[in-house]
Write a protein that holds these residues in place. Structure first.
Motif, short mmCIF file in Angstrom:
data_model
loop_
_atom_site.label_atom_id
_atom_site.label_comp_id
_atom_site.label_asym_id
_atom_site.label_seq_id
_atom_site.Cartn_x
_atom_site.Cartn_y
_atom_site.Cartn_z
N LEU A 125 54.00 51.59 59.06
CA LEU A 125 54.59 51.91 60.36
C LEU A 125 53.51 52.11 61.42
CD1 LEU A 125 57.37 54.48 59.36
CD2 LEU A 125 57.52 51.99 59.48
N THR A 126 52.28 52.40 60.99
CA THR A 126 51.20 52.72 61.92
C THR A 126 49.97 51.88 61.56
OG1 THR A 126 50.28 54.48 60.56
CG2 THR A 126 52.04 55.08 62.11
N LEU A 127 48.98 51.91 62.45
CA LEU A 127 47.73 51.22 62.15
C LEU A 127 46.99 51.87 60.97
CD1 LEU A 127 45.86 48.91 62.93
CD2 LEU A 127 44.73 50.46 64.54
N PRO A 128 46.90 53.20 60.89
CA PRO A 128 46.27 53.80 59.71
C PRO A 128 46.98 53.44 58.40
CG PRO A 128 46.31 55.39 61.49
CD PRO A 128 47.13 54.22 61.95
N ASP A 129 48.31 53.26 58.43
CA ASP A 129 49.01 52.78 57.25
C ASP A 129 48.44 51.45 56.78
OD1 ASP A 129 50.82 54.84 56.93
OD2 ASP A 129 52.47 53.84 57.95
N ALA A 130 48.26 50.52 57.72
CA ALA A 130 47.74 49.19 57.39
C ALA A 130 46.31 49.27 56.88
CB ALA A 130 47.82 48.27 58.61
N MET A 131 45.50 50.13 57.47
CA MET A 131 44.11 50.24 57.04
C MET A 131 44.00 50.89 55.66
SD MET A 131 42.39 48.64 59.27
CE MET A 131 43.83 47.56 59.16
N TYR A 132 44.92 51.78 55.34
CA TYR A 132 44.93 52.33 53.99
C TYR A 132 45.30 51.24 52.98
CZ TYR A 132 46.14 54.99 49.85
OH TYR A 132 46.19 55.45 48.56
N ALA A 133 46.29 50.43 53.34
CA ALA A 133 46.69 49.34 52.45
C ALA A 133 45.53 48.36 52.23
CB ALA A 133 47.90 48.60 53.04
N ARG A 134 44.75 48.09 53.28
CA ARG A 134 43.66 47.13 53.16
C ARG A 134 42.48 47.69 52.37
NH1 ARG A 134 39.90 44.89 51.99
NH2 ARG A 134 38.70 43.22 53.02
N TYR A 135 42.10 48.93 52.65
CA TYR A 135 40.87 49.47 52.05
C TYR A 135 41.13 50.44 50.90
CZ TYR A 135 38.72 47.50 56.23
OH TYR A 135 38.30 46.64 57.22
N GLU A 136 42.38 50.86 50.72
CA GLU A 136 42.75 51.82 49.67
C GLU A 136 41.84 53.05 49.71
OE1 GLU A 136 42.72 49.22 46.15
OE2 GLU A 136 44.91 49.28 46.25
N SER A 137 41.71 53.61 50.92
CA SER A 137 40.80 54.75 51.12
C SER A 137 41.46 55.77 52.04
CB SER A 137 39.49 54.27 51.73
OG SER A 137 38.72 55.36 52.23
N ASP A 138 41.59 57.01 51.56
CA ASP A 138 42.12 58.07 52.41
C ASP A 138 41.16 58.39 53.55
OD1 ASP A 138 44.61 58.63 51.21
OD2 ASP A 138 43.63 59.73 49.59
N ALA A 378 46.25 61.35 54.64
CA ALA A 378 44.84 61.22 54.29
C ALA A 378 44.35 62.42 53.48
CB ALA A 378 44.00 61.06 55.55
N PHE A 379 44.95 63.60 53.72
CA PHE A 379 44.57 64.80 52.98
C PHE A 379 45.45 65.03 51.75
CE2 PHE A 379 42.50 65.82 57.02
CZ PHE A 379 41.29 66.35 56.56
N GLY A 380 46.29 64.05 51.44
CA GLY A 380 47.15 64.17 50.26
C GLY A 380 48.31 65.12 50.44
#
Length: 528
Positions: A125-138, A378-380
């Motif tokens: 839904l957001t840009l950080p969502d997409a970046m997490y999907a790409r890099y698998e990094s919190d 990002a903080f779980g």
């Protein structure tokens, strides 16, 4: 309240902004505000989930997508900051407005299909969502969220700074009340309608801006006595104003600044989250084909306002035909109110109100989502209930609005300069990690972290920190910080940050590649 305000320093003054006493202009402004509120209420009735609130449930078509994309980039920066920069620095500013359309073409080519496909592959839904999907990094998700928030505050301040002048011009209220009242209306509108309201207000004001830009251009050129007379008056006052690179910082520096702005506003468009997350919203990928030329041509047409009003007003002031009783930030409203017919002035100022409201709504939505969705994840500590997440997102809008209002209230920076700072924050943070990340399998999370940190640190150190120091009365500290900046003060910090972040992203990614595979479902995305 008035007694409290009298105890505070009021950097915002009425200046030379004329006040519309024409009922036609006032009626246009009031009608547009009513329409905006009604669209917000309609959006509220159609918002049942966070997905509806942030990306309209993937429901918009080609023309709405393209015109929405153009209008969120233009907004108050183009209508107030644009004429202001052209008036102050001549042709230097045109390196923004006549090259930015290239940014739409670049953005569509490198990101449109990939961002839309990402929305199908993963629940983003957001840009950080997409970046997490790409890099698998919190860490990447969290830093992306922080960068979004910082950039949103700077860019939202740009639109609120423009809003205060427009409210003053239409309704005759003091600038301080234009700022506070406009911010309150914006907050209510954003909390009600979310992105659904923003998209349709964008579409309405985009059409109005395109039509109004043509009219303003014709009146401005006529007012200045034609381009030949405008050029002659400007050349007599300062030949640099009409030189190819303008007059920002002098002849030599202006070349560097113009080229830097060209890089920042053509390449940097692909890093603007309020633009690239619009691709999530399209009904399907087939409708993306014609979006780029529609958005680019629309932006170019709307930029005629900045070009014509800024140069024409400066030429007439230099010729002694117009008294300079206004500040540069007021050039756009002054020209429209005093030198165009009431219907044209009402149309333009009303469209500008809608532009500011809808664009600011986009900023608030992505910023609030970073607060309520991206950083907690990002903080779980994700908010698992969708309705609760939606309400927290709406509540976060208030804090961002207050912070941005404070930036405007205590800053005397030009609207246009605030706009370039906000754009620079986003460009430096996101062009490397998004554009390279979604087009290069070799990109790594370590490269993304290095680029995000570098983009944030450089922009905060040389843009935000000096401004905050000056507001706090520490001019010496501000001067000391800028003494370490290796370029002229007028050279955009965002360009430096963008180039440094890109080099770090590529370099660190090359060093940290360990042969690990992409997530299997993203292979098709990077091969398109």
């Amino acid at each position: 309240m008035s007694n409290l305000l009298s105890l505070l320093p009021l950097p915002l003054q009425e200046g030379g902004i004329p006040v519309a006493d024409d009922p036609v202009i006032i009626a246009f402004g009031a009608a547009y505000l009513l329409i905006v509120v009604l669209i917000g209420a309609w959006g509220w009735s159609r918002t049942n989930s966070t997905s509806d609130f942030l990306i309209t449930g993937k429901s918009i078509g080609t023309w709405v997508l393209a015109l929405t994309a153009f209008s969120v980039i233009q907004s108050g920066f183009g209508f107030v900051g644009g004429p202001e920069l052209v008036y102050e620095f001549g042709n230097t500013a045109l390196w923004i407005f006549f090259t930015a359309p290239l940014g739409f073409l670049l953005t569509w080519i490198v990101l449109a299909k990939r961002m839309r496909l990402m929305a199908d592959i993963r629940n983003v839904l957001t840009l950080p969502d997409a970046m997490y999907a790409r890099y698998e990094s919190d860490a990447v998700r969290g830093l992306t969220g922080v960068a979004v928030i910082v950039g949103v505050i700077a860019y939202l301040a740009t639109n609120l700074a423009a809003l205060q002048f427009v409210m003053r011009a239409i309704f005759g209220i003091p600038v301080i009340w234009g700022l506070l009242g406009g911010a309150l209306i914006l907050l209510l509108y954003s909390m009600l309608g979310g992105m659904i309201a923003g998209v349709w207000t964008d579409f309405l004001q985009a059409i109005t801006m395109i039509a109004g830009a043509g009219l303003v251009f014709a009146y401005a050129i006529s007012f200045g006595g034609g381009m030949s007379n405008i050029s002659q008056n400007l050349a007599t006052a300062d030949p640099n104003l009409i030189a190819p690179f303008g007059a920002m910082g002098g002849a030599t520096t202006a070349v560097l600044v113009a080229v830097a702005w060209w890089i920042l506003f053509s390449v940097g468009a692909a890093g603007q989250p309020h633009l690239i997350t619009k691709f999530y919203m399209s009904r399907d990928m087939k409708i993306l084909k014609w979006g780029a030329p529609i958005a680019a041509i629309s932006y170019a047409i709307s930029s005629l306002i900045a070009f014509s009003a800024g140069l024409s007003m400066r030429a007439m002031v230099e010729a002694g035909e117009v008294s300079e009783t206004f500040a540069a930030s007021e050039v756009g409203p002054v020209f429209v109110l005093e030198y165009t017919p009431s219907v044209v002035a009402g149309l333009i100022l009303a469209a500008l109100l809608a532009a500011i409201m809808s664009t600011s709504d986009s900023f608030l939505n992505i910023g609030a989502a970073a607060v309520s969705r991206d950083i907690p994840r990002a903080f779980g500590k994700p908010i698992t209930d969708d309705r609760t997440e939606l309400r927290v997102t709406q509540a976060a809008l208030a804090g961002l609005t207050i912070l941005s209002t404070g930036v405007v209230y205590y800053s005397d920076a030009l609207v246009g300069i605030l706009g370039t700072i906000g754009w620079g924050f986003f460009a430096a943070a996101f062009v490397p990690v998004v554009v390279f990340g979604l087009n290069w399998k070799g990109a790594t999370k370590e490269g993304a972290i290095a680029a995000l940190v570098a983009g944030l640190v450089i922009n905060v150190l040389y843009s935000a920190a000096p401004m905050a120091a000056e507001v706090a009365g520490y001019e010496g500290l501000a001067s000391g910080i800028m003494a370490t900046y290796p370029y002229p003060d007028v050279f955009p910090v965002g360009t430096v940050a963008l180039l440094v972040a890109t080099v770090l992203f590529v370099g660190v990614s090359l060093v940290t590649q360990d042969g690990s595979e992409l997530p299997s479902d993203l292979h098709a995305l990077l091969e398109r």
